[in-house]
Design a protein around this motif. Structure first.
Motif, PDB file in Angstrom:
ATOM      1  N   ASP A  84     118.456 -11.301 -23.565  1.00 36.72           N
ATOM      2  CA  ASP A  84     119.161 -10.297 -24.389  1.00 36.72           C
ATOM      3  C   ASP A  84     119.343  -8.983 -23.641  1.00 36.72           C
ATOM      4  O   ASP A  84     119.255  -7.891 -24.221  1.00 36.72           O
ATOM      5  CB  ASP A  84     118.399 -10.031 -25.697  1.00 36.72           C
ATOM      6  N   VAL A  85     119.619  -9.085 -22.332  1.00 39.26           N
ATOM      7  CA  VAL A  85     119.680  -7.876 -21.499  1.00 39.26           C
ATOM      8  C   VAL A  85     120.808  -6.941 -21.939  1.00 39.26           C
ATOM      9  O   VAL A  85     120.727  -5.721 -21.739  1.00 39.26           O
ATOM     10  CB  VAL A  85     119.825  -8.258 -20.014  1.00 39.26           C
TER      11      VAL A  85
ATOM     12  N   MET B 188     109.851  -7.368 -23.097  1.00 37.50           N
ATOM     13  CA  MET B 188     111.232  -6.899 -22.923  1.00 37.50           C
ATOM     14  C   MET B 188     111.843  -7.389 -21.617  1.00 37.50           C
ATOM     15  O   MET B 188     113.026  -7.749 -21.566  1.00 37.50           O
ATOM     16  CB  MET B 188     111.271  -5.367 -22.978  1.00 37.50           C
ATOM     17  N   PHE B 189     111.049  -7.422 -20.553  1.00 39.63           N
ATOM     18  CA  PHE B 189     111.561  -7.810 -19.241  1.00 39.63           C
ATOM     19  C   PHE B 189     110.978  -9.154 -18.824  1.00 39.63           C
ATOM     20  O   PHE B 189     109.758  -9.362 -18.892  1.00 39.63           O
ATOM     21  CB  PHE B 189     111.222  -6.748 -18.198  1.00 39.63           C
TER      22      PHE B 189
ATOM     23  N   PRO C  44     120.632  -6.906 -32.204  1.00 42.94           N
ATOM     24  CA  PRO C  44     121.918  -7.511 -31.838  1.00 42.94           C
ATOM     25  C   PRO C  44     123.087  -6.831 -32.549  1.00 42.94           C
ATOM     26  O   PRO C  44     122.984  -6.448 -33.718  1.00 42.94           O
ATOM     27  CB  PRO C  44     121.763  -8.974 -32.269  1.00 42.94           C
ATOM     28  N   ASN C  45     124.173  -6.673 -31.811  1.00 39.81           N
ATOM     29  CA  ASN C  45     125.434  -6.111 -32.316  1.00 39.81           C
ATOM     30  C   ASN C  45     125.346  -4.619 -32.653  1.00 39.81           C
ATOM     31  O   ASN C  45     126.211  -4.088 -33.343  1.00 39.81           O
ATOM     32  CB  ASN C  45     125.925  -6.874 -33.553  1.00 39.81           C
TER      33      ASN C  45
ATOM     34  N   VAL D 293     120.718  -1.415 -18.830  1.00 40.67           N
ATOM     35  CA  VAL D 293     119.812  -1.752 -17.734  1.00 40.67           C
ATOM     36  C   VAL D 293     120.551  -2.428 -16.585  1.00 40.67           C
ATOM     37  O   VAL D 293     120.238  -2.206 -15.413  1.00 40.67           O
ATOM     38  CB  VAL D 293     118.663  -2.645 -18.261  1.00 40.67           C
ATOM     39  N   THR D 294     121.551  -3.248 -16.913  1.00 38.49           N
ATOM     40  CA  THR D 294     122.265  -3.979 -15.863  1.00 38.49           C
ATOM     41  C   THR D 294     123.089  -3.054 -14.970  1.00 38.49           C
ATOM     42  O   THR D 294     123.532  -3.469 -13.894  1.00 38.49           O
ATOM     43  CB  THR D 294     123.195  -5.038 -16.472  1.00 38.49           C
ATOM     44  N   SER D 295     123.310  -1.819 -15.383  1.00 41.91           N
ATOM     45  CA  SER D 295     124.112  -0.902 -14.574  1.00 41.91           C
ATOM     46  C   SER D 295     123.266  -0.007 -13.680  1.00 41.91           C
ATOM     47  O   SER D 295     123.803   0.733 -12.845  1.00 41.91           O
ATOM     48  CB  SER D 295     124.980  -0.022 -15.480  1.00 41.91           C
TER      49      SER D 295
END
Length: 809
Positions: free
Chosen positions: A53-54, A132-133, A236-237, A273-275
């Motif tokens: 769910d990243v 979380m990770f 979510p969402n 986080v992905t950025s």
């Protein structure tokens, strides 16, 4: 029909071995570079994608503004994340991480039975961290790993070093650092096989383990103390942008009084986080980030190198058109149409491309360690099981085959049968203008890359030799990582002073070139925290300025027994509205509620020096005198020695006597200063490597063109030799056209290279000026490369016996 095409293509390749070899080597080299670059870029974009769910996980970042200074920080204050979980239903979970480096615990002494060693990269994390990770647990349970106080999770190499083949889970180890000595229970061992992450640590300690962890858990600072990395997982969402709009009111609710008291403006943001790994610009990042523009440049270089390889194929194919014209004519007479011929020539292109890929793949396996070393990355052989690799390869074969073969196929298949059979195909096979354009393009790219190498090298050389305002030479740095070793600093310092080669010994809580974690807002009489100037500072003894060669331009240096004294730099002096000559003796005030107002007195003014990298301007800075040794964990030793082997041997003997059970480790200050530019050094290595590749590919094509040019003009050369032309004259005749092409490429490449490198240099506050000679040198090098390549064939043609070329006339 397909079998016939393949058989014909194979026969042609075998018959024309030189032509085939040049194209295969060029395509293999281009494919190798292109494929590795694409894998590298894919690897950089893959950071943190493995977490469940990243898309719902965000980091809380902070924008601070204090007396006009604006800072975009990656960290935030300790109570923010828990309060968000409490106040906002959108927040499902939070976790926090504290890097111990910024608190003087850069190394941690680990002990298990008879084994002991220093380990860095330790962090305190909340018990929710592994919820979380997602990290791959080699052993242990992620759900319960850090629930209890004084529990720990280790990275596999650390566990292997401590326990060997033993199961680490459940074992007790001792960790000694600047926070004290404690026993921890190992609850898990992880590795990095799940994927790359911006969180790189070798030791994960439970936040509820006393010391720094307790300081975090009890901290109520909403304005200051922005040292902690906080993450929230949204339901979510959830619309993250909508939630972020609520944060100003949220921050005002809890921190308005504190912010007002120190005159600070603060804003909170949510960063996916992905950025994180590919978003530069935040101060105090946990790990180094990468500018996405660099990745775009890498992709562009990959594409251009592959295009250069395709250009070789096009040029050599059209150059050999006279050799294949009659073949085309005969095929058309016996019924082949243009479509059939295009299929045949495209088939040859695809076959060469496939052979190039077949050569490139094993080369990539062999060269992978070297390429990883150049790019400072860790791309592994396991990528062969990644379907994306094979999709990329299929795409490269398809695109390369079409790009390389489409023009030759169209050009060759368009010959008129009757004319070429009669020998009248001169007008059809000229294509000289297109070949010249493609050669110009090849050298355009080469000159841009060579210019980049020259300018990057010039900047790195400038950085290395610039006067930073302090003396970085012949300075040894000793770190005292544990409370026990810190207590031994005085004895070790006293013994060092007895060595003839030692000039000055100073103790501090940091050394120059390192991130400065401490800052205070200071103001003069009549001011307040709303008008304060934020000044970074280092706690030192009375010898720090002398040990580092820092110049005092007004007032005096510290003295033994000084109390509440500071040395300020010129920038801070000006920002406070003081005259450097009259500033000594001025009182500077500060206050962080609920603490009372305190003051220090300016002992002297230092000439500005670059205590951080040349990427940044000199900021307000001060040295704060401390006589209490508990503040110190770093020792700077100024030496005057021509035999460091002997000196270090003496120092190690003293260390063994005074410090006893800690490893003898040291570093040189000038080396630490240069580490600030590791990213630029890596870029330089990458550009160097791929510039060489691009030049090699271009030279292969130029070599082939020169050979065919000499072959086509063999009769002309023979006539000229009979009429008395010299070898030198013939070499000049064959080379002058290529010289013109390089000059055209230089004229086109110069403005592009100037623009690109100007953009790159903007990352440095202190930088070299781009000068005309840099591009002239790049052009000259390209010219030399072209002439050496062409001359080898020109000399060969010029020395050939003219009888051989004229005997058919």
């Amino acid at each position: 029909m397909l079998k016939s095409y393949l058989k014909t293509a194979w026969r042609f390749l075998l018959k024309n071995k030189t032509f085939s070899l040049i194209n295969i080597v060029g395509l293999a080299t281009g494919t190798l570079c292109c494929l590795y670059i694409l894998l590298y870029v894919q690897d950089q974009y893959s950071y943190d994608k493995q977490h469940k769910d990243v898309k719902d996980i965000y980091r809380i970042t902070t924008t601070l503004e204090l007396t006009g200074d604006k800072h975009d920080g990656a960290a935030s204050s300790p109570p923010i994340a828990p309060a968000m979980k409490n106040d906002f239903g959108e927040v499902l979970q939070y976790t926090r991480l504290v890097n111990t480096d910024g608190f003087g615990a850069k190394q941690h002494l680990l002990r298990y039975k008879e084994k002991s060693f220093y380990q860095q990269d330790a962090v305190y994390v909340d018990s929710t961290f592994f919820d979380m990770f997602n990290f791959h647990f080699v052993s242990g349970n992620a759900n319960k790993a850090l629930a209890e106080p004084y529990t720990i999770v280790l990275l596999k190499p650390v566990a292997d070093k401590l326990f060997g083949s033993e199961d680490a889970v459940g074992k007790m180890i001792s960790i000694d650092n600047s926070f004290g000595k404690h026993d921890f229970k190992v609850m898990g061992v992880i590795d990095e096989s799940a994927g790359e992450s911006h969180i790189k640590a070798s030791i994960f300690m439970a936040m509820n383990s006393g010391g720094l962890g307790d300081y975090v858990r009890k901290n109520t600072a909403w304005a200051g103390n922005n040292f902690l990395y906080a993450y929230v997982k949204l339901r979510p969402n959830t619309n993250a942008a909508a939630l972020e709009k609520k944060l100003p009111e949220f921050l005002n609710k809890y921190g308005a009084d504190q912010l007002k008291a120190i005159g600070m403006k603060k804003a909170l943001h949510l960063q996916p986080v992905t950025s994180i790994h590919i978003t530069p610009g935040h101060e105090h990042e946990l790990t180094k980030t990468l500018d996405p523009s660099f990745l775009y440049i890498m992709i562009l270089v990959a594409v251009l190198i592959q295009v250069v390889a395709c250009i070789n194929f096009m040029n050599l194919s059209t150059a050999r058109a006279s050799k294949r014209a009659k073949e085309v004519g005969v095929r058309k007479v016996i019924g082949a149409d243009q479509g059939d011929l295009m299929k045949q020539f495209l088939g040859e292109s695809f076959m060469l491309t496939l052979i190039g890929v077949a050569v490139a793949l094993p080369l990539l396996v062999v060269l992978l360690p070297y390429l990883n070393q150049v790019t400072h990355s860790d791309i592994r052989l396991t990528f062969f099981i990644n379907y994306k690799l094979w999709v990329m390869l299929a795409g490269m074969v398809l695109v390369t085959g079409l790009v390389a073969g489409s023009y030759p196929a169209f050009y060759l298949s368009a010959f008129k049968a009757i004319k070429v059979i009669k020998g009248n195909f001169t007008n059809h096979i000229s294509a000289g203008g297109i070949r010249k354009t493609l050669v110009v393009f090849q050298f355009w790219l080469s000159i841009i890359l060579i210019s980049g190498v020259i300018i990057i090298y010039s900047q790195l050389n400038f950085v290395k030799n610039k006067d930073l305002g302090f003396d970085q030479n012949q300075k040894l740095i000793f770190n005292f990582y544990t409370a026990t070793t810190q207590g031994k600093m005085k004895n070790f310092a006293n013994d060092l002073k007895g060595l003839a080669e030692v000039k000055t010994v100073s103790n501090a809580d940091n050394y120059l070139s390192q991130f400065v974690p401490h800052d205070h807002g200071v103001y003069t009489a009549g001011g307040n925290m709303a008008t304060a100037t934020d000044a970074q500072n280092i706690n030192t003894d009375e010898f720090f300025a002398k040990a580092n060669g820092i110049k005092i331009i007004a007032g005096r240096d510290f003295r033994i027994g000084d109390s509440s004294r500071v040395l300020i730099n010129e920038t801070l002096c000006k920002r406070l509205g003081l005259n450097p000559q009259t500033a000594p003796g001025t009182r500077l005030y500060t206050q962080y509620a609920p603490d009372p107002v305190t003051f220090v007195e300016v002992a002297g003014v230092m000439k500005d020096f670059n205590y951080n990298s040349l990427h940044m301007q000199v900021k307000p800075f001060m040295l704060v005198y401390q006589k209490d040794p508990q503040y110190f964990n770093v020792m700077v030793v100024s030496t005057d020695s021509k035999n460091y082997k002997s000196l270090l041997g003496k120092m190690e003997s003293l260390w063994r006597k005074d410090v006893i059970d800690a490893p003898f480790e040291y570093s040189f200050l000038d080396t630490e200063v240069q580490k600030q530019y590791e990213t630029e050094v890596t870029l330089s290595q990458i550009i160097n490597a791929f510039t060489v590749m691009a030049i090699v590919i271009s030279c292969l094509g130029l070599f082939g063109l020169a050979a065919f040019s000499a072959e086509q003009r063999s009769k002309e050369i023979g006539v000229r030799k009979v009429l008395g032309a010299s070898v030198t004259g013939i070499v000049q005749l064959l080379s002058k056209d290529f010289v013109k092409l390089v000059l055209i490429a230089l004229a086109i490449a110069t403005p592009v290279a100037w623009w690109a490198m100007s953009k790159w240099l903007q990352a440095f506050e202190y930088r070299v000026n781009i000068s005309w000679w840099m591009f002239a040198l790049a052009g000259m090098l390209a010219m030399i490369i072209a002439l050496v390549t062409v001359s080898s064939q020109a000399i060969k043609a010029a020395r050939m016996n003219p009888v051989k070329s004229l005997k058919a006339e």
